[in-house]
Design an enzyme around this catalytic site. Structure first.
Site, PDB file in Angstrom:
ATOM      1  N   HIS A 103      -1.653 -17.124   3.596  1.00 20.59           N
ATOM      2  CA  HIS A 103      -0.482 -17.353   2.789  1.00 20.59           C
ATOM      3  C   HIS A 103       0.773 -16.146   2.628  1.00 20.59           C
ATOM      4  O   HIS A 103       1.760 -16.366   2.269  1.00 20.59           O
ATOM      5  CB  HIS A 103      -0.970 -17.738   1.097  1.00 20.59           C
ATOM      6  CG  HIS A 103      -1.386 -16.391   0.209  1.00 20.59           C
ATOM      7  ND1 HIS A 103      -1.480 -16.613  -0.922  1.00 20.59           N
ATOM      8  CD2 HIS A 103      -1.604 -15.187   0.870  1.00 20.59           C
ATOM      9  CE1 HIS A 103      -2.244 -15.264  -1.222  1.00 20.59           C
ATOM     10  NE2 HIS A 103      -2.130 -14.324  -0.161  1.00 20.59           N
ATOM     11  N   ASP A 104      -0.015 -15.109   3.163  1.00 21.85           N
ATOM     12  CA  ASP A 104       1.039 -13.936   3.444  1.00 21.85           C
ATOM     13  C   ASP A 104       1.908 -13.880   4.714  1.00 21.85           C
ATOM     14  O   ASP A 104       3.013 -13.162   4.548  1.00 21.85           O
ATOM     15  CB  ASP A 104       0.325 -12.585   3.781  1.00 21.85           C
ATOM     16  CG  ASP A 104      -0.687 -12.407   2.328  1.00 21.85           C
ATOM     17  OD1 ASP A 104      -0.109 -12.438   1.398  1.00 21.85           O
ATOM     18  OD2 ASP A 104      -1.627 -11.706   2.486  1.00 21.85           O
TER      19      ASP A 104
ATOM     20  N   ASP B 107      -6.963  -4.419  12.413  1.00 23.19           N
ATOM     21  CA  ASP B 107      -5.690  -5.005  12.542  1.00 23.19           C
ATOM     22  C   ASP B 107      -6.057  -6.439  13.222  1.00 23.19           C
ATOM     23  O   ASP B 107      -6.211  -6.443  14.503  1.00 23.19           O
ATOM     24  CB  ASP B 107      -4.672  -4.365  13.484  1.00 23.19           C
ATOM     25  CG  ASP B 107      -3.238  -4.844  13.604  1.00 23.19           C
ATOM     26  OD1 ASP B 107      -3.297  -6.077  13.302  1.00 23.19           O
ATOM     27  OD2 ASP B 107      -2.323  -4.477  13.777  1.00 23.19           O
ATOM     28  N   PHE B 108      -5.894  -7.322  12.469  1.00 18.12           N
ATOM     29  CA  PHE B 108      -6.530  -8.570  12.983  1.00 18.12           C
ATOM     30  C   PHE B 108      -5.350  -9.493  13.878  1.00 18.12           C
ATOM     31  O   PHE B 108      -5.621 -10.469  14.711  1.00 18.12           O
ATOM     32  CB  PHE B 108      -6.864  -9.763  11.919  1.00 18.12           C
ATOM     33  CG  PHE B 108      -6.063  -9.744  10.735  1.00 18.12           C
ATOM     34  CD1 PHE B 108      -4.439  -9.992  10.694  1.00 18.12           C
ATOM     35  CD2 PHE B 108      -6.436 -10.010   9.508  1.00 18.12           C
ATOM     36  CE1 PHE B 108      -3.863 -10.286   9.928  1.00 18.12           C
ATOM     37  CE2 PHE B 108      -5.825  -9.973   8.403  1.00 18.12           C
ATOM     38  CZ  PHE B 108      -4.571 -10.338   8.372  1.00 18.12           C
TER      39      PHE B 108
ATOM     40  N   TRP C 293     -11.613 -12.615  -8.012  1.00 14.28           N
ATOM     41  CA  TRP C 293     -12.844 -13.130  -7.625  1.00 14.28           C
ATOM     42  C   TRP C 293     -14.018 -13.481  -8.796  1.00 14.28           C
ATOM     43  O   TRP C 293     -14.575 -14.394  -8.497  1.00 14.28           O
ATOM     44  CB  TRP C 293     -13.376 -12.022  -6.061  1.00 14.28           C
ATOM     45  CG  TRP C 293     -12.913 -12.153  -5.090  1.00 14.28           C
ATOM     46  CD1 TRP C 293     -11.882 -11.404  -4.528  1.00 14.28           C
ATOM     47  CD2 TRP C 293     -12.758 -13.296  -4.344  1.00 14.28           C
ATOM     48  NE1 TRP C 293     -11.565 -11.725  -3.359  1.00 14.28           N
ATOM     49  CE2 TRP C 293     -11.999 -13.113  -3.178  1.00 14.28           C
ATOM     50  CE3 TRP C 293     -13.273 -14.492  -4.222  1.00 14.28           C
ATOM     51  CZ2 TRP C 293     -11.728 -14.175  -1.939  1.00 14.28           C
ATOM     52  CZ3 TRP C 293     -12.954 -15.367  -3.429  1.00 14.28           C
ATOM     53  CH2 TRP C 293     -12.213 -15.318  -2.117  1.00 14.28           C
TER      54      TRP C 293
ATOM     55  N   TYR D 172       0.853  -1.186  -0.128  1.00 11.55           N
ATOM     56  CA  TYR D 172       0.039   0.014   0.111  1.00 11.55           C
ATOM     57  C   TYR D 172       0.647   1.298   0.095  1.00 11.55           C
ATOM     58  O   TYR D 172       0.445   2.213   0.817  1.00 11.55           O
ATOM     59  CB  TYR D 172      -0.979  -0.017   1.071  1.00 11.55           C
ATOM     60  CG  TYR D 172      -1.769  -0.866   1.325  1.00 11.55           C
ATOM     61  CD1 TYR D 172      -2.595  -1.594   0.090  1.00 11.55           C
ATOM     62  CD2 TYR D 172      -2.326  -1.676   2.588  1.00 11.55           C
ATOM     63  CE1 TYR D 172      -3.461  -2.715   0.197  1.00 11.55           C
ATOM     64  CE2 TYR D 172      -3.241  -2.736   2.679  1.00 11.55           C
ATOM     65  CZ  TYR D 172      -3.823  -3.328   1.407  1.00 11.55           C
ATOM     66  OH  TYR D 172      -4.583  -4.290   1.404  1.00 11.55           O
TER      67      TYR D 172
ATOM     68  N   ASN E 131       5.713 -16.417  -5.268  1.00 12.84           N
ATOM     69  CA  ASN E 131       5.341 -15.228  -5.174  1.00 12.84           C
ATOM     70  C   ASN E 131       5.312 -14.662  -3.632  1.00 12.84           C
ATOM     71  O   ASN E 131       5.760 -13.668  -3.627  1.00 12.84           O
ATOM     72  CB  ASN E 131       4.077 -14.855  -5.863  1.00 12.84           C
ATOM     73  CG  ASN E 131       3.721 -13.473  -6.403  1.00 12.84           C
ATOM     74  OD1 ASN E 131       4.497 -12.923  -7.247  1.00 12.84           O
ATOM     75  ND2 ASN E 131       2.976 -12.781  -5.504  1.00 12.84           N
TER      76      ASN E 131
ATOM     77  N   GLN F  98       7.530 -11.390  -2.290  1.00 15.35           N
ATOM     78  CA  GLN F  98       6.590 -10.447  -2.088  1.00 15.35           C
ATOM     79  C   GLN F  98       6.052 -10.128  -0.615  1.00 15.35           C
ATOM     80  O   GLN F  98       5.906  -9.215   0.102  1.00 15.35           O
ATOM     81  CB  GLN F  98       5.270 -10.343  -2.895  1.00 15.35           C
ATOM     82  CG  GLN F  98       4.811  -8.773  -2.661  1.00 15.35           C
ATOM     83  CD  GLN F  98       3.370  -8.785  -3.660  1.00 15.35           C
ATOM     84  OE1 GLN F  98       2.797  -9.710  -4.330  1.00 15.35           O
ATOM     85  NE2 GLN F  98       3.050  -7.783  -4.108  1.00 15.35           N
TER      86      GLN F  98
HETATM   87  C1  SAM Z   1      -3.928 -10.871  -0.157  1.00 10.45           C
HETATM   88  S1  SAM Z   1      -4.886  -9.884   0.375  1.00 10.45           S
HETATM   89  C2  SAM Z   1      -6.363 -10.816   0.405  1.00 10.45           C
HETATM   90  C3  SAM Z   1      -7.600  -9.768   0.276  1.00 10.45           C
HETATM   91  C4  SAM Z   1      -8.906 -10.417   0.378  1.00 10.45           C
HETATM   92  N1  SAM Z   1      -9.216 -11.155   1.522  1.00 10.45           N
HETATM   93  C5  SAM Z   1      -9.096 -11.171  -0.878  1.00 10.45           C
HETATM   94  O1  SAM Z   1      -9.170 -12.470  -0.870  1.00 10.45           O
HETATM   95  O2  SAM Z   1      -9.489 -10.631  -1.990  1.00 10.45           O
HETATM   96  C6  SAM Z   1      -4.464  -9.989   2.236  1.00 10.45           C
HETATM   97  C7  SAM Z   1      -5.216  -8.792   2.893  1.00 10.45           C
HETATM   98  O3  SAM Z   1      -4.708  -8.718   4.314  1.00 10.45           O
HETATM   99  C8  SAM Z   1      -4.900  -7.433   4.771  1.00 10.45           C
HETATM  100  N2  SAM Z   1      -4.166  -7.468   6.057  1.00 10.45           N
HETATM  101  C9  SAM Z   1      -2.879  -7.524   6.133  1.00 10.45           C
HETATM  102  N3  SAM Z   1      -2.699  -7.310   7.387  1.00 10.45           N
HETATM  103  C10 SAM Z   1      -3.386  -6.983   8.297  1.00 10.45           C
HETATM  104  C11 SAM Z   1      -3.852  -6.927   9.361  1.00 10.45           C
HETATM  105  N4  SAM Z   1      -2.679  -6.950  10.275  1.00 10.45           N
HETATM  106  N5  SAM Z   1      -5.019  -6.738   9.915  1.00 10.45           N
HETATM  107  C12 SAM Z   1      -6.025  -7.050   9.035  1.00 10.45           C
HETATM  108  N6  SAM Z   1      -5.931  -7.080   7.727  1.00 10.45           N
HETATM  109  C13 SAM Z   1      -4.588  -7.281   7.017  1.00 10.45           C
HETATM  110  C14 SAM Z   1      -4.509  -6.767   3.600  1.00 10.45           C
HETATM  111  O4  SAM Z   1      -4.884  -5.295   3.632  1.00 10.45           O
HETATM  112  C15 SAM Z   1      -4.999  -7.325   2.352  1.00 10.45           C
HETATM  113  O5  SAM Z   1      -6.449  -6.931   2.071  1.00 10.45           O
END
Ligand code: SAM
Length: 302
Positions: A212-213, A193-194, A168, A151, A259, A263
């Site tokens: 996966h992140d 913030d989760f 999607w 971002y 990826n 990333q």
């Molecule tokens: C790969 S994207 C997936 C977005 C959506 N769930 C989708 O599948 O289209 C990962 C998402 O995790 C969110 N994210 C990352 N860290 C976060 C946090 N600490 N709290 C809440 N959301 C978070 C990002 O803003 C992003 O929208």
């Protein structure tokens, strides 16, 4: 073609050369998206010459002609000859998927792949060497700040959201119908913030392309937080590109996993890793559904 099939790859490396050219083919499609080729041809009432396309796109005639010919070569455009002039038109696939206004447009996905993923992959060898993402080398942002990199500007945020939304269009229906979700009345897709913020009460928590992140430790932290707030009978729905248990495919998930290396902090995982993380977080009744497309679904209950 018959010759290709009868010859061994050792005699002449057809397949290998095709792989070498993979990035060029991708860039031909991405560049045509960036230039607006598909938008122009899809909205034009008739087929257009290279000169007409070049004029509309404010591009060189020579470059446009070569690009259009390559798109014909990979069967993304049609061409017909009229009085010795080549006239180009869109195929159905290009109109549906590559034009901005296409019914299932992947235009934003193409732009993101071209402008953000492509520069990151330029540093893939370093990512493999170092075992971490290349956000610093590519964008000047520290590797631990994964989403600050994604971002890093309003424009990048919008592009990333475009990427997410466009996939999607392809997979949304399959993943939300993978399981009967009738019993879940309130569904949460996270906003705040989760990892630290308060999580809202709900029957079903959707984690689509979230795990996966992140590293296994962070995934467990998040799943345990969700388990703690989840009502008995409630659940968590994961949406991810699952590797085969053997990790020998699907190739798309293997490439997505690279990826995530280049990333983010995570990886794509096989079923047993999702099942293991869910069970260790307290969840039970883990069900997995392979859709056969890019993204799969995993449901577990508290
Ligand atoms: C790969 S994207 C997936 C977005 C959506 N769930 C989708 O599948 O289209 C990962 C998402 O995790 C969110 N994210 C990352 N860290 C976060 C946090 N600490 N709290 C809440 N959301 C978070 C990002 O803003 C992003 O929208």
């Amino acid at each position: 073609m018959a010759e290709h099939l009868s010859q061994s790859e050792l005699d002449y490396p057809f397949k290998l050369l095709e792989y070498f050219n993979g990035f060029r083919v991708s860039k031909v499609i991405f560049s045509a998206c960036e230039l607006g080729v598909f938008d122009l041809l899809t909205t034009s009432p008739c087929a257009l010459s290279a000169q007409q396309v070049a004029q509309s796109l404010h591009a060189s005639v020579d470059g446009t002609e070569r690009l259009l010919d390559a798109l014909v070569g990979i069967k993304i455009l049609h061409v017909e000859l009229q009085d010795g002039t080549a006239l180009y038109s869109s195929t159905d696939v290009a109109s549906v998927y590559l034009a901005k206004s296409g019914a299932k447009s992947l235009h934003d996905m193409a732009l993101y792949q071209s402008q953000t993923i492509y520069p990151l992959w330029n540093n893939l060898a370093d990512a493999v060497r170092e075992g971490k993402n290349q956000n610093r080398k590519t964008f000047g942002i520290p590797p631990e700040e994964v989403f600050q990199a994604i971002y890093r500007s309003e424009e990048e945020m919008l592009k990333f959201m475009g990427l997410m939304d466009s996939s999607w269009v392809l997979d949304g229906h399959d993943v939300v119908t993978a399981f009967c979700l009738d019993g879940f009345r309130n569904i949460v897709d996270f906003g705040g913030d989760f990892f630290h913020g308060e999580l809202p009460a709900a029957d079903l928590y959707v984690l689509a392309r979230i795990l996966h992140d992140w590293s296994e430790d962070k995934c467990l932290t998040l799943l345990k937080r969700i388990y703690d707030i989840c009502k008995p009978g409630g659940g968590v729905l994961l949406v991810e590109a699952m590797l085969l248990e053997s990790r020998r495919g699907p190739i798309q998930a293997q490439l997505f996993s690279l990826n995530m290396l280049v990333q983010a902090e995570g990886r794509e995982r096989p079923p047993s890793e999702y099942t293991g993380m869910l069970r260790r977080s307290g969840f039970r009744d883990v069900q997995l559904c392979r859709t056969g497309k890019s993204y799969d679904a995993i449901l577990a209950r508290r």
